[in-house]
Write a protein that holds these residues in place. Structure first.
Motif, PDB file in Angstrom:
ATOM      1  N   LYS A 190       0.854  -1.187   0.000  1.00  0.00           N
ATOM      2  CA  LYS A 190       0.000   0.000   0.000  1.00  0.00           C
ATOM      3  C   LYS A 190       0.892   1.239   0.000  1.00  0.00           C
ATOM      4  O   LYS A 190       2.082   1.161   0.280  1.00  0.00           O
ATOM      5  N   GLY A 191       0.278   2.357  -0.342  1.00  0.00           N
ATOM      6  CA  GLY A 191       1.044   3.597  -0.396  1.00  0.00           C
ATOM      7  C   GLY A 191       0.684   4.364  -1.642  1.00  0.00           C
ATOM      8  O   GLY A 191      -0.339   4.090  -2.278  1.00  0.00           O
ATOM      9  N   GLU A 192       1.509   5.331  -1.989  1.00  0.00           N
ATOM     10  CA  GLU A 192       1.273   6.098  -3.207  1.00  0.00           C
ATOM     11  C   GLU A 192       2.353   5.753  -4.227  1.00  0.00           C
ATOM     12  O   GLU A 192       3.535   5.671  -3.891  1.00  0.00           O
ATOM     13  N   GLU A 193       1.909   5.570  -5.478  1.00  0.00           N
ATOM     14  CA  GLU A 193       2.881   5.233  -6.515  1.00  0.00           C
ATOM     15  C   GLU A 193       3.596   6.464  -7.018  1.00  0.00           C
ATOM     16  O   GLU A 193       3.004   7.537  -7.147  1.00  0.00           O
ATOM     17  N   ALA A 194       4.872   6.295  -7.315  1.00  0.00           N
ATOM     18  CA  ALA A 194       5.632   7.371  -7.938  1.00  0.00           C
ATOM     19  C   ALA A 194       6.590   6.722  -8.915  1.00  0.00           C
ATOM     20  O   ALA A 194       6.875   5.531  -8.805  1.00  0.00           O
ATOM     21  N   SER A 195       7.051   7.497  -9.874  1.00  0.00           N
ATOM     22  CA  SER A 195       8.056   6.917 -10.757  1.00  0.00           C
ATOM     23  C   SER A 195       9.276   7.810 -10.779  1.00  0.00           C
ATOM     24  O   SER A 195       9.209   8.997 -10.454  1.00  0.00           O
ATOM     25  N   PHE A 196      10.375   7.210 -11.135  1.00  0.00           N
ATOM     26  CA  PHE A 196      11.648   7.922 -11.177  1.00  0.00           C
ATOM     27  C   PHE A 196      12.324   7.495 -12.470  1.00  0.00           C
ATOM     28  O   PHE A 196      12.564   6.318 -12.690  1.00  0.00           O
ATOM     29  N   ILE A 197      12.595   8.463 -13.315  1.00  0.00           N
ATOM     30  CA  ILE A 197      13.161   8.139 -14.628  1.00  0.00           C
ATOM     31  C   ILE A 197      14.501   8.863 -14.774  1.00  0.00           C
ATOM     32  O   ILE A 197      14.605  10.050 -14.468  1.00  0.00           O
ATOM     33  N   SER A 233       4.518  17.098 -14.901  1.00  0.00           N
ATOM     34  CA  SER A 233       5.887  17.265 -14.406  1.00  0.00           C
ATOM     35  C   SER A 233       6.067  18.734 -14.012  1.00  0.00           C
ATOM     36  O   SER A 233       5.593  19.600 -14.748  1.00  0.00           O
ATOM     37  N   PRO A 234       6.733  19.059 -12.883  1.00  0.00           N
ATOM     38  CA  PRO A 234       7.308  18.141 -11.897  1.00  0.00           C
ATOM     39  C   PRO A 234       6.228  17.537 -11.003  1.00  0.00           C
ATOM     40  O   PRO A 234       5.107  18.043 -10.949  1.00  0.00           O
ATOM     41  N   ALA A 235       6.594  16.446 -10.310  1.00  0.00           N
ATOM     42  CA  ALA A 235       5.669  15.775  -9.407  1.00  0.00           C
ATOM     43  C   ALA A 235       6.099  16.036  -7.965  1.00  0.00           C
ATOM     44  O   ALA A 235       7.182  15.617  -7.568  1.00  0.00           O
ATOM     45  N   PRO A 236       5.264  16.774  -7.208  1.00  0.00           N
ATOM     46  CA  PRO A 236       5.681  17.138  -5.853  1.00  0.00           C
ATOM     47  C   PRO A 236       5.932  15.931  -4.936  1.00  0.00           C
ATOM     48  O   PRO A 236       6.688  16.046  -3.980  1.00  0.00           O
ATOM     49  N   ILE A 237       5.334  14.767  -5.262  1.00  0.00           N
ATOM     50  CA  ILE A 237       5.572  13.603  -4.391  1.00  0.00           C
ATOM     51  C   ILE A 237       7.061  13.223  -4.387  1.00  0.00           C
ATOM     52  O   ILE A 237       7.592  12.764  -3.377  1.00  0.00           O
ATOM     53  N   VAL A 238       7.733  13.449  -5.513  1.00  0.00           N
ATOM     54  CA  VAL A 238       9.160  13.108  -5.566  1.00  0.00           C
ATOM     55  C   VAL A 238       9.971  14.342  -5.147  1.00  0.00           C
ATOM     56  O   VAL A 238      10.453  15.113  -5.973  1.00  0.00           O
ATOM     57  N   THR A 239      10.075  14.542  -3.827  1.00  0.00           N
ATOM     58  CA  THR A 239      10.830  15.672  -3.285  1.00  0.00           C
ATOM     59  C   THR A 239      12.320  15.433  -3.522  1.00  0.00           C
ATOM     60  O   THR A 239      12.733  14.321  -3.856  1.00  0.00           O
ATOM     61  N   ASP A 240      13.120  16.475  -3.314  1.00  0.00           N
ATOM     62  CA  ASP A 240      14.577  16.311  -3.458  1.00  0.00           C
ATOM     63  C   ASP A 240      15.087  15.229  -2.518  1.00  0.00           C
ATOM     64  O   ASP A 240      15.956  14.429  -2.870  1.00  0.00           O
ATOM     65  N   GLU A 241      14.499  15.214  -1.323  1.00  0.00           N
ATOM     66  CA  GLU A 241      14.944  14.241  -0.325  1.00  0.00           C
ATOM     67  C   GLU A 241      14.607  12.814  -0.776  1.00  0.00           C
ATOM     68  O   GLU A 241      15.434  11.893  -0.680  1.00  0.00           O
ATOM     69  N   LEU A 242      13.395  12.666  -1.320  1.00  0.00           N
ATOM     70  CA  LEU A 242      12.988  11.333  -1.792  1.00  0.00           C
ATOM     71  C   LEU A 242      13.844  10.921  -2.997  1.00  0.00           C
ATOM     72  O   LEU A 242      14.276   9.770  -3.098  1.00  0.00           O
ATOM     73  N   SER A 243      14.109  11.874  -3.898  1.00  0.00           N
ATOM     74  CA  SER A 243      14.959  11.577  -5.063  1.00  0.00           C
ATOM     75  C   SER A 243      16.293  11.011  -4.612  1.00  0.00           C
ATOM     76  O   SER A 243      16.790  10.033  -5.167  1.00  0.00           O
ATOM     77  N   LYS A 244      16.861  11.644  -3.601  1.00  0.00           N
ATOM     78  CA  LYS A 244      18.176  11.216  -3.119  1.00  0.00           C
ATOM     79  C   LYS A 244      18.088   9.784  -2.585  1.00  0.00           C
ATOM     80  O   LYS A 244      18.945   8.941  -2.863  1.00  0.00           O
ATOM     81  N   LYS A 418      -3.263  14.596  -8.688  1.00  0.00           N
ATOM     82  CA  LYS A 418      -2.362  14.101  -7.639  1.00  0.00           C
ATOM     83  C   LYS A 418      -1.368  15.179  -7.209  1.00  0.00           C
ATOM     84  O   LYS A 418      -0.864  15.158  -6.099  1.00  0.00           O
ATOM     85  N   GLY A 419      -1.107  16.106  -8.110  1.00  0.00           N
ATOM     86  CA  GLY A 419      -0.129  17.152  -7.821  1.00  0.00           C
ATOM     87  C   GLY A 419      -0.666  18.257  -6.923  1.00  0.00           C
ATOM     88  O   GLY A 419       0.091  19.094  -6.440  1.00  0.00           O
TER      89      GLY A 419
END
Ligand code: AMP
Ligand code: GLY
Length: 421
Positions: A190-197, A233-244, A418-419
């Protein structure tokens, strides 16, 4: 330099459109392309029938300096290996690395070996053994056909009856052909889906602008899963911290693991993730760019796509700096009634001119018939726009949607929602 893009979807239209913007690119060929790529300046469709020998011969005769392979199938089939062996610069993973997408059992075993976080799972090669396992697990559970199944091979099962039906359809009815010779059964996350490309070359990585897709066919993320009904794009769910965190916990260990397996990665690498608070888990990898994520992301890329791909091929990615438009982009897919199941084709599409340079209609399932443009696929077009914020990008992309009509056209009304959460 001339460029060849392999594929025929909205992703390939956006990649071709972006490549054609480089002054040093004389011509962009798209094989086979669609009606959209056929009507762009500097871009020309070419029928190469997915025949590796034909593609290679075309590259030699037309002096192609870069091939970008869009879809997963030719990557999994080894097109890049073939072109490389013929001294042609091709951007995309080789056959071995493309197994990350081509085989769920391979990728799950790979995640386990290299301690990449993912749902617990078991792999089966027969209906009987898999069926016995259904007594030992809790529900919901997720049944996945091992091979490529055009985005339809993942079945979320609420109970044992549904899981048994999924196994029967894959193993006994061969719903996905040989892609269902093996099945992975994994825990439901469970959770929220995000993608990283990202663009990846061996040990180097250039993350692309963040994005989020809307996979369900109906508003509010309801109904069947599709290839994607729109992205922003950009997607706020993928914060800089999450990206790292994603780079450290998912991307780098994957790249190192592949080097260790003797198949270093080159190409777009797309991680589909489930985010639950602090917890990141990989749902899947795609060995290609996302569709429709490519369309809004290409609207925001200011620097050259062709240079990015060539730097990756030449091992110069560590010096590459991709430059992004600060504005937001939103892309709304216009599909044909019935998609993602059976849908009509050959409906004439009418277009009204767009009055704003920040809007762009990317074609997917379209073909020319004399002067007419007809639908030829489930996802037909992607109306994409740039705006100063997500709200404006969304508004403009829906304005662009209004410029199009064909019988049975439908689209989600909430792309981007979602954004705003
Ligand atoms: P995949 O092709 O593996 O990404 O699966 C397609 C979709 O199925 C994903 O985008 C998710 O929405 C869903 N999905 C896949 N695996 C899981 C899982 N383990 N738990 C929950 N949802 C999943
Ligand atoms: N939009 C999801 C994908 O390309 O797989």
């Amino acid at each position: 330099m001339n460029v060849l893009i392999i594929g025929s979807g909205g992703r390939e239209h956006a990649l071709a459109w972006k490549s054609a913007q480089d002054d040093f690119v004389k011509k962009v060929y798209v094989g086979p392309g669609n009606a959209g790529t056929d009507t762009e300046p500097k871009i020309q469709n070419v029928d190469l029938s997915n025949d590796f020998e034909k593609i290679s011969a075309f590259c030699k005769s037309e002096e192609i300096g870069l091939v970008i392979v869009g879809p997963e199938q030719p990557l999994v089939d080894g097109l890049v290996d073939y072109l490389k062996a013929n001294n042609i610069k091709a951007f995309g993973p080789d056959k071995k690395a493309a197994r990350l997408e081509g085989s769920k059992s391979f990728s799950k075993d790979f995640f386990k070996k290299y301690k990449i976080p993912t749902a617990s799972y078991k792999t089966f090669d027969s209906y009987e053994k898999a069926k016995d396992y259904l007594d030992l697990i809790s529900y919901p559970t997720v049944v996945k056909a091992d091979g490529l199944a055009a985005g339809k091979g993942v079945i979320i099962c609420e109970n044992k009856i549904e899981a048994d039906a999924a196994l029967q359809s894959i193993f006994l009815d061969k719903a996905f052909g040989s892609a269902g010779n093996k099945v992975v059964i994994e825990d439901f996350l469970k959770g929220e889906e995000a993608s990283f490309i990202a663009v990846v070359s061996n040990k180097d990585i250039v993350p692309l602008a963040t994005s989020q897709d809307h996979k369900a066919v109906e508003d509010g993320d309801k109904g069947l899963n599709t290839g994607g009904m729109g992205a922003y794009s950009p997607a706020p769910i993928v914060t800089d911290e999450l990206s790292k965190k994603i780079i450290d916990q998912v991307m780098l260990p994957t790249m190192e693991g592949l080097i260790n397996e003797g198949s270093p990665y080159l190409g777009f690498l797309y991680a589909g993730l489930m985010i639950d608070g602090e917890d990141i888990k990989v749902l899947e990898f795609n060995c290609r760019f996302g569709d429709p994520e490519t369309q809004p992301i290409m609207m925001r890329l200011k620097s050259s796509l062709t240079n990015l791909c060539i730097d990756a091929i030449d091992g110069n990615l560590d010096n590459h700096k991709a430059d992004w438009d600060e504005r937001h982009a939103c892309g709304v897919v216009i599909a044909s009634e019935g998609y993602p199941e059976n849908y009509a084709k050959n409906k004439e599409i009418s277009f009204q001119a767009l009055n704003n340079e920040n809007m762009k209609i990317f074609h997917a399932g379209t073909k020319k018939d004399g002067e007419k443009i007809l639908t030829s696929g489930g996802r037909v077009l992607c109306a994409t726009a740039l705006g100063k914020d997500l709200k404006e990008a969304q508004k403009l992309s829906y304005n662009a949607v209004k410029s199009i009509s064909f019988e049975g056209a439908f689209f989600r009304k909430d792309i981007g929602h979602k954004g705003f959460k």
